[in-house]
Write a protein that holds these residues in place. Structure first.
Motif, PDB file in Angstrom:
ATOM      1  N   VAL A   1     -12.757 -44.733 -33.704  1.00 49.11           N
ATOM      2  CA  VAL A   1     -13.080 -46.087 -33.405  1.00 49.11           C
ATOM      3  C   VAL A   1     -12.229 -46.805 -32.228  1.00 49.11           C
ATOM      4  O   VAL A   1     -13.013 -47.542 -31.338  1.00 49.11           O
ATOM      5  N   LYS A   2     -11.191 -46.595 -32.221  1.00 47.63           N
ATOM      6  CA  LYS A   2     -10.176 -47.309 -31.369  1.00 47.63           C
ATOM      7  C   LYS A   2     -10.466 -46.569 -29.761  1.00 47.63           C
ATOM      8  O   LYS A   2     -10.558 -47.096 -28.813  1.00 47.63           O
ATOM      9  N   LEU A   3     -10.982 -45.265 -30.028  1.00 40.76           N
ATOM     10  CA  LEU A   3     -11.359 -44.440 -28.759  1.00 40.76           C
ATOM     11  C   LEU A   3     -12.523 -44.969 -28.257  1.00 40.76           C
ATOM     12  O   LEU A   3     -12.581 -44.962 -26.887  1.00 40.76           O
ATOM     13  N   MET A   4     -13.399 -45.283 -29.154  1.00 44.43           N
ATOM     14  CA  MET A   4     -14.843 -45.684 -28.671  1.00 44.43           C
ATOM     15  C   MET A   4     -14.609 -46.793 -28.037  1.00 44.43           C
ATOM     16  O   MET A   4     -15.195 -47.124 -26.936  1.00 44.43           O
ATOM     17  N   ASP A   5     -13.899 -48.026 -28.467  1.00 42.69           N
ATOM     18  CA  ASP A   5     -13.645 -49.216 -27.860  1.00 42.69           C
ATOM     19  C   ASP A   5     -12.897 -48.977 -26.588  1.00 42.69           C
ATOM     20  O   ASP A   5     -13.383 -49.772 -25.464  1.00 42.69           O
ATOM     21  N   GLN A   6     -11.887 -48.269 -26.599  1.00 41.70           N
ATOM     22  CA  GLN A   6     -11.418 -47.785 -24.841  1.00 41.70           C
ATOM     23  C   GLN A   6     -12.500 -47.307 -24.073  1.00 41.70           C
ATOM     24  O   GLN A   6     -12.514 -47.950 -23.137  1.00 41.70           O
ATOM     25  N   LEU A   7     -13.372 -46.375 -24.556  1.00 39.73           N
ATOM     26  CA  LEU A   7     -14.500 -46.130 -23.753  1.00 39.73           C
ATOM     27  C   LEU A   7     -15.499 -47.089 -23.051  1.00 39.73           C
ATOM     28  O   LEU A   7     -15.830 -46.994 -21.721  1.00 39.73           O
ATOM     29  N   GLU A   8     -15.849 -47.919 -24.153  1.00 40.22           N
ATOM     30  CA  GLU A   8     -16.826 -48.981 -23.608  1.00 40.22           C
ATOM     31  C   GLU A   8     -15.907 -50.047 -22.683  1.00 40.22           C
ATOM     32  O   GLU A   8     -16.679 -50.291 -21.897  1.00 40.22           O
TER      33      GLU A   8
ATOM     34  N   MET B   1     -13.686 -49.130 -20.549  1.00 42.34           N
ATOM     35  CA  MET B   1     -13.727 -48.165 -19.279  1.00 42.34           C
ATOM     36  C   MET B   1     -15.081 -48.197 -18.503  1.00 42.34           C
ATOM     37  O   MET B   1     -15.249 -48.366 -17.478  1.00 42.34           O
ATOM     38  N   LYS B   2     -15.995 -48.264 -19.496  1.00 41.25           N
ATOM     39  CA  LYS B   2     -17.415 -48.134 -18.964  1.00 41.25           C
ATOM     40  C   LYS B   2     -17.941 -49.361 -18.179  1.00 41.25           C
ATOM     41  O   LYS B   2     -18.404 -49.391 -17.159  1.00 41.25           O
ATOM     42  N   ASP B   3     -17.385 -50.489 -18.816  1.00 39.12           N
ATOM     43  CA  ASP B   3     -17.756 -52.010 -18.178  1.00 39.12           C
ATOM     44  C   ASP B   3     -16.960 -51.889 -16.949  1.00 39.12           C
ATOM     45  O   ASP B   3     -17.498 -52.470 -16.047  1.00 39.12           O
ATOM     46  N   ASP B   4     -15.616 -51.587 -16.998  1.00 37.42           N
ATOM     47  CA  ASP B   4     -14.799 -51.755 -15.948  1.00 37.42           C
ATOM     48  C   ASP B   4     -15.414 -50.835 -14.640  1.00 37.42           C
ATOM     49  O   ASP B   4     -15.048 -51.085 -13.574  1.00 37.42           O
ATOM     50  N   LEU B   5     -16.002 -49.652 -15.015  1.00 40.09           N
ATOM     51  CA  LEU B   5     -16.465 -48.752 -13.967  1.00 40.09           C
ATOM     52  C   LEU B   5     -17.908 -48.743 -13.537  1.00 40.09           C
ATOM     53  O   LEU B   5     -18.548 -47.888 -13.473  1.00 40.09           O
ATOM     54  N   ALA B   6     -18.495 -49.920 -14.114  1.00 40.14           N
ATOM     55  CA  ALA B   6     -19.897 -50.150 -13.994  1.00 40.14           C
ATOM     56  C   ALA B   6     -20.699 -49.606 -12.800  1.00 40.14           C
ATOM     57  O   ALA B   6     -21.703 -49.256 -12.665  1.00 40.14           O
ATOM     58  N   ASP B   7     -19.729 -50.101 -11.737  1.00 42.62           N
ATOM     59  CA  ASP B   7     -20.528 -49.937 -10.232  1.00 42.62           C
ATOM     60  C   ASP B   7     -20.302 -48.576  -9.689  1.00 42.62           C
ATOM     61  O   ASP B   7     -20.471 -48.244  -8.755  1.00 42.62           O
ATOM     62  N   ASN B   8     -19.342 -47.615 -10.530  1.00 43.63           N
ATOM     63  CA  ASN B   8     -19.069 -46.326 -10.180  1.00 43.63           C
ATOM     64  C   ASN B   8     -20.132 -45.376 -10.512  1.00 43.63           C
ATOM     65  O   ASN B   8     -20.644 -45.184 -11.618  1.00 43.63           O
ATOM     66  N   GLU B   9     -20.801 -44.774  -9.407  1.00 46.66           N
ATOM     67  CA  GLU B   9     -21.944 -44.012  -9.839  1.00 46.66           C
ATOM     68  C   GLU B   9     -21.713 -42.501 -10.425  1.00 46.66           C
ATOM     69  O   GLU B   9     -22.477 -42.187 -11.176  1.00 46.66           O
ATOM     70  N   SER B  10     -20.309 -42.271 -10.523  1.00 48.48           N
ATOM     71  CA  SER B  10     -19.840 -41.101 -11.403  1.00 48.48           C
ATOM     72  C   SER B  10     -20.072 -41.522 -12.785  1.00 48.48           C
ATOM     73  O   SER B  10     -19.844 -40.592 -13.833  1.00 48.48           O
ATOM     74  N   ILE B  11     -20.073 -42.864 -13.067  1.00 47.08           N
ATOM     75  CA  ILE B  11     -20.239 -43.156 -14.321  1.00 47.08           C
ATOM     76  C   ILE B  11     -21.650 -43.483 -14.978  1.00 47.08           C
ATOM     77  O   ILE B  11     -22.193 -43.036 -15.906  1.00 47.08           O
ATOM     78  N   SER B  12     -22.215 -43.895 -14.096  1.00 54.03           N
ATOM     79  CA  SER B  12     -23.662 -44.600 -14.174  1.00 54.03           C
ATOM     80  C   SER B  12     -24.649 -43.421 -14.005  1.00 54.03           C
ATOM     81  O   SER B  12     -25.565 -43.299 -14.705  1.00 54.03           O
ATOM     82  N   GLN B  13     -24.212 -42.555 -13.324  1.00 54.72           N
ATOM     83  CA  GLN B  13     -25.484 -41.260 -13.308  1.00 54.72           C
ATOM     84  C   GLN B  13     -24.552 -40.107 -13.682  1.00 54.72           C
ATOM     85  O   GLN B  13     -23.653 -39.412 -13.027  1.00 54.72           O
ATOM     86  N   GLU B  14     -25.169 -39.338 -14.469  1.00 57.88           N
ATOM     87  CA  GLU B  14     -24.508 -38.226 -15.070  1.00 57.88           C
ATOM     88  C   GLU B  14     -24.321 -36.913 -14.075  1.00 57.88           C
ATOM     89  O   GLU B  14     -23.319 -36.350 -14.215  1.00 57.88           O
ATOM     90  N   VAL B  15     -25.305 -37.001 -13.225  1.00 55.30           N
ATOM     91  CA  VAL B  15     -25.217 -35.825 -12.056  1.00 55.30           C
ATOM     92  C   VAL B  15     -24.029 -35.835 -11.227  1.00 55.30           C
ATOM     93  O   VAL B  15     -23.522 -35.010 -11.034  1.00 55.30           O
ATOM     94  N   VAL B  16     -24.004 -37.393 -10.927  1.00 56.34           N
ATOM     95  CA  VAL B  16     -22.837 -37.465  -9.932  1.00 56.34           C
ATOM     96  C   VAL B  16     -21.334 -37.181 -10.642  1.00 56.34           C
ATOM     97  O   VAL B  16     -20.492 -36.732 -10.259  1.00 56.34           O
TER      98      VAL B  16
END
Length: 285
Positions: free
Chosen positions: A54-61, A63-78
């Motif tokens: 659960v703590k790891l999931m929170d950390q991922l969420e 990070m995902k918010d912090d990296l929202a503008d990064n195409e490598s996070i928003s697009q799986e192919v990238v």
């Protein structure tokens, strides 16, 4: 927070994530995503494991918010291309050092880290046969060289025998116990060959390069595949509609082709250009 014993298998991926926190957050994110997905399969019911995940999931969420503008996070192919490129850069560096007979801790770690990152690619889907072989070879080489050096033996440079399961014999690098008694024999091992520069992009990560390293692999003699003539004259027939994902994939193939040309790997460049051309003209891979 310490990794529960039941989740020991993911501790090295989490350590790799921590090492890349500042260096490459995208690598850190996907290492943790792989660790979470694997951990869920291993044990998600034991209270200590559930709390950890659960703590790891929170950390991922976060990070995902912090990296929202990064195409490598928003697009799986990238993201897939980013992790694969990074892993193969590390693999290429270690492979070059190995072939040159330069055995040291940095190259061992590069082989091992490459194997971990190639495992991480499974978050995007099934691994290609090529990446499975690279992963096995990198893990095996890291273990073999580590054990040889710890035993005071000189490792055999370059490609050599490997067993069917991709193991070097002896214990794993992660356990750091040495029972390996020497290089594998041709009687007990199959041969595996990884050509230098195979699908490896340019610019090895700075953190694994020695100060004066600008090592360029010497390409093996190879036959250049014939370009499919139907692709050269192919027309988009029947009103083929390409999706944004199709364009991203085509860009990825072109990027791989460009990287291969940096290492004079004509065969790989042509293969990837053919894939891009087929996708753009037919809408199918």
């Amino acid at each position: 927070m310490a990794v529960p014993p039941q989740l020991k298998a993911i501790q090295h991926h989490l350590r790799t994530a921590q090492e890349h926190e500042q260096r490459d957050p995208v690598v850190a994110y996907y290492c943790r995503l792989y660790a979470m997905q694997t951990g869920m399969k291993l044990d998600s019911k034991t209270p200590e494991c559930r709390k950890f995940l659960v703590k790891l999931m929170d950390q991922l969420e976060s990070m995902k918010d912090d990296l929202a503008d990064n195409e490598s996070i928003s697009q799986e192919v990238v993201g897939n291309a980013h992790i694969e490129n990074y892993a193969l850069k590390m693999f290429l560096y270690a492979d070059n050092e190995d072939r040159a007979g330069r055995f040291h801790k940095n190259m061992i770690k590069s082989f091992y880290s490459a194997s971990l990152l190639l495992e991480v690619l499974s978050v995007f889907g099934e691994l290609s046969e090529e990446n499975i072989q690279h992963r096995k070879y990198a893990r095996w080489k890291a273990t073999y060289i580590h054990n040889c050096l710890k035993n005071g033996e000189t490792p055999q440079a370059g490609p050599m025998g490997m067993d069917q399961d991709g193991e070097a014999g002896g214990t794993s690098l992660a356990e750091s116990h040495t029972t390996f008694k020497g290089p594998p024999t041709t009687t007990n091992y199959n041969n595996i060959h990884i050509p230098p520069g195979a699908h490896a992009p340019a610019n090895t990560p700075a953190e694994v390069l020695p100060p004066a390293a600008a090592v360029k692999p010497v390409p093996l003699p190879r036959s250049v595949p014939t370009v499919d003539p139907t692709l050269l004259v192919a027309q988009q027939q029947g009103g083929v509609q390409l999706s944004p994902e199709d364009f991203t994939k085509a860009q990825k193939f072109c990027k791989y082709a460009g990287s291969a040309l940096q290492y004079e790997d004509v065969s790989t460049a042509i293969q990837n250009l053919q894939k891009a051309l087929k996708l753009l003209t037919t809408g199918k891979e």
